[in-house]
Scaffold this motif. Structure first.
Motif, PDB file in Angstrom:
ATOM      1  N   THR A  23       0.829  -1.205   0.000  1.00 46.71           N
ATOM      2  CA  THR A  23       0.000   0.000   0.000  1.00 46.71           C
ATOM      3  C   THR A  23       0.861   1.252   0.000  1.00 46.71           C
ATOM      4  N   GLU A  24       0.199   2.376  -0.286  1.00 49.36           N
ATOM      5  CA  GLU A  24       0.842   3.679  -0.197  1.00 49.36           C
ATOM      6  C   GLU A  24      -0.214   4.734   0.101  1.00 49.36           C
ATOM      7  N   ARG A  34      -7.553   4.847  -8.334  1.00 55.29           N
ATOM      8  CA  ARG A  34      -6.802   3.990  -7.416  1.00 55.29           C
ATOM      9  C   ARG A  34      -7.756   3.108  -6.615  1.00 55.29           C
ATOM     10  N   ARG A 168      -3.698   0.632  -2.880  1.00 52.01           N
ATOM     11  CA  ARG A 168      -2.736  -0.340  -3.365  1.00 52.01           C
ATOM     12  C   ARG A 168      -1.791   0.319  -4.375  1.00 52.01           C
ATOM     13  N   ARG A 169      -0.541  -0.056  -4.286  1.00 55.42           N
ATOM     14  CA  ARG A 169       0.397   0.423  -5.302  1.00 55.42           C
ATOM     15  C   ARG A 169      -0.022  -0.121  -6.664  1.00 55.42           C
ATOM     16  N   ARG A 170       0.149   0.691  -7.693  1.00 50.84           N
ATOM     17  CA  ARG A 170      -0.174   0.237  -9.040  1.00 50.84           C
ATOM     18  C   ARG A 170       0.775  -0.893  -9.464  1.00 50.84           C
ATOM     19  N   ARG A 172       3.362  -2.590 -11.561  1.00 48.98           N
ATOM     20  CA  ARG A 172       4.346  -2.137 -12.546  1.00 48.98           C
ATOM     21  C   ARG A 172       4.440  -3.186 -13.651  1.00 48.98           C
TER      22      ARG A 172
END
Length: 402
Positions: A23-24, A34, A168-170, A172
């Motif tokens: 997470t961020e 997001r 949640r972080r995207r 990559r």
């Protein structure tokens, strides 16, 4: 030769052991699209007080049927005073209901003269009032974990004064293209070369699905270059996607490279278009497992494969159930078709009318005809060994992102 696998088996293989990404904390002003990692509780009642639903006059319902003196003028944001008995207040939409009032009469029903308002009879308590907490109650769940933040959700957060959320972080993503004949738009074409239509198409779809393309590269048409490119990409991303190079030709090196440095989980599907498809895993930095999807080079196969496999994978990595499964609706076919041992995903436009939904198939369903995807609303799913006649009901995967 390996047996052709159904879509369900491929999805099970693809999503096995996939866990949501870390997470961020992000500003709500940059949070569109997001996915929330945790539920967000409400801080405030919405509305925060009883208010008027329209322009009119606030009073106690027992005083209806009389001419009442107007003792206050209440606009939105006004600090109100308790309403004196047998009086009314001029009130405007959004204005706070004063203590002592329990209804609002719309201004069109009232005659006002010499600071007196002639109120009609039989006005019920609660008429034209927006009650405190009607939309949201403080401490109740405002938004659930896994919700993708669209315009309404962002407005919901703003209504609580929330400026930051944990998401949640995207994922990559590395987007690799195979084939020496593939040329990027803007470059001159030599004989036998074609422009790369898959890369911009997949990039847009991946971003729509919540991913972030951080690496694009062309893969050399040789075994060593293919292995090196896959290894380098896996060190930087969560997902590696390639287009082309997963068939059985002498110059299709992706499958062999994947097996030499990682693991091939599945190859070749019982679908049309998109039979040559590879699913596997690559070693990433720090012992991470990086998912690999090798899509066919034909642009329609690539388009269909993106909706069937890339979207669910992005949904699983983001912890977003709405992304993980395409919405389905039933429609009447306006076409006739037969299928063999492979399931057919036909590009169709949907027409919504009084008689229901009609699926209109694009005339040329060849896997190289990308124009069949332009304007397509859905993929009509035609099961294996089926015969469809005009008017038959078919299931359609709706090409939209919730």
């Amino acid at each position: 030769m390996a047996e052709l696998q159904p879509v369900e088996a491929a999805l099970t293989t693809l999503l096995d052991d996939v866990a949501p990404l870390p997470t961020e904390l992000v500003s709500c002003s940059h949070a569109a699209g997001r996915v929330l990692s945790d539920a967000v509780p409400a801080r405030l009642d919405v509305p925060p007080f009883d208010s008027s639903a329209m322009d009119g006059y606030a009073l106690h319902h027992d005083d209806a049927g009389r001419s009442l003196p107007i003792t206050q003028r209440i606009t939105a944001g006004t600090i109100v005073q308790p309403l004196s008995p047998k009086s009314c207040a001029r009130i405007f939409t959004g204005g706070e209901l004063p203590p002592g009032a329990d209804c609002v009469v719309m201004q069109e029903r009232v005659e006002e003269k010499d600071n007196l308002a002639a109120i009609p009879a039989d006005i019920p308590a609660g008429d034209n009032i927006r009650r405190r907490g009607r939309d949201v109650r403080a401490d109740a769940s405002l938004l659930d974990a896994g919700v993708r933040l669209d315009a309404a959700a962002l407005g919901h957060l703003a209504g609580q004064g929330i400026t930051e959320v944990v998401v949640r972080r995207r994922p990559r993503v590395a987007l690799l293209s195979t084939g020496d004949e593939i040329v990027e738009p803007g470059q001159p074409l030599a004989p036998g070369q074609i422009y790369n239509s898959n890369r911009p198409m997949l990039k847009e779809l991946l971003e729509r699905f919540g991913g972030e393309v951080v690496l694009v590269a062309s893969v050399p048409d040789n075994p060593e270059g293919t292995r090196d490119t896959l290894s380098r990409a896996a060190r930087e991303v969560d997902v590696v996607i390639s287009t082309g190079g997963v068939s059985v030709g002498e110059e299709d090196h992706v499958r062999a490279a994947l097996e030499s440095i990682g693991r091939l989980d599945l190859w070749r599907l019982a679908i049309r278009p998109g039979k040559p498809l590879a699913l596997g895993r690559l070693p990433g930095e720090g012992g991470r497992t990086v998912r690999f999807i090798g899509l066919p080079g034909n642009p329609v196969s690539c388009f269909v494969g993106a909706w069937l496999f890339l979207r669910p994978l992005m949904g699983a990595l983001l912890g977003c159930p709405a992304l993980a499964k395409l919405p389905t609706l039933s429609a009447r076919a306006d076409f006739a078709t037969n299928t063999g041992p492979r399931r057919h995903y036909m590009r169709v436009a949907l027409e919504f009318g009084e008689q229901g939904v009609v699926a209109k198939a694009f005339r040329d369903q060849n896997s190289g005809v990308l124009s069949s995807c332009v304007g397509a609303d859905a993929l009509a799913v035609i099961p294996e060994q089926s015969r469809i006649a005009p008017g038959d009901i078919v299931d359609c995967l709706w090409l939209r992102v919730d």
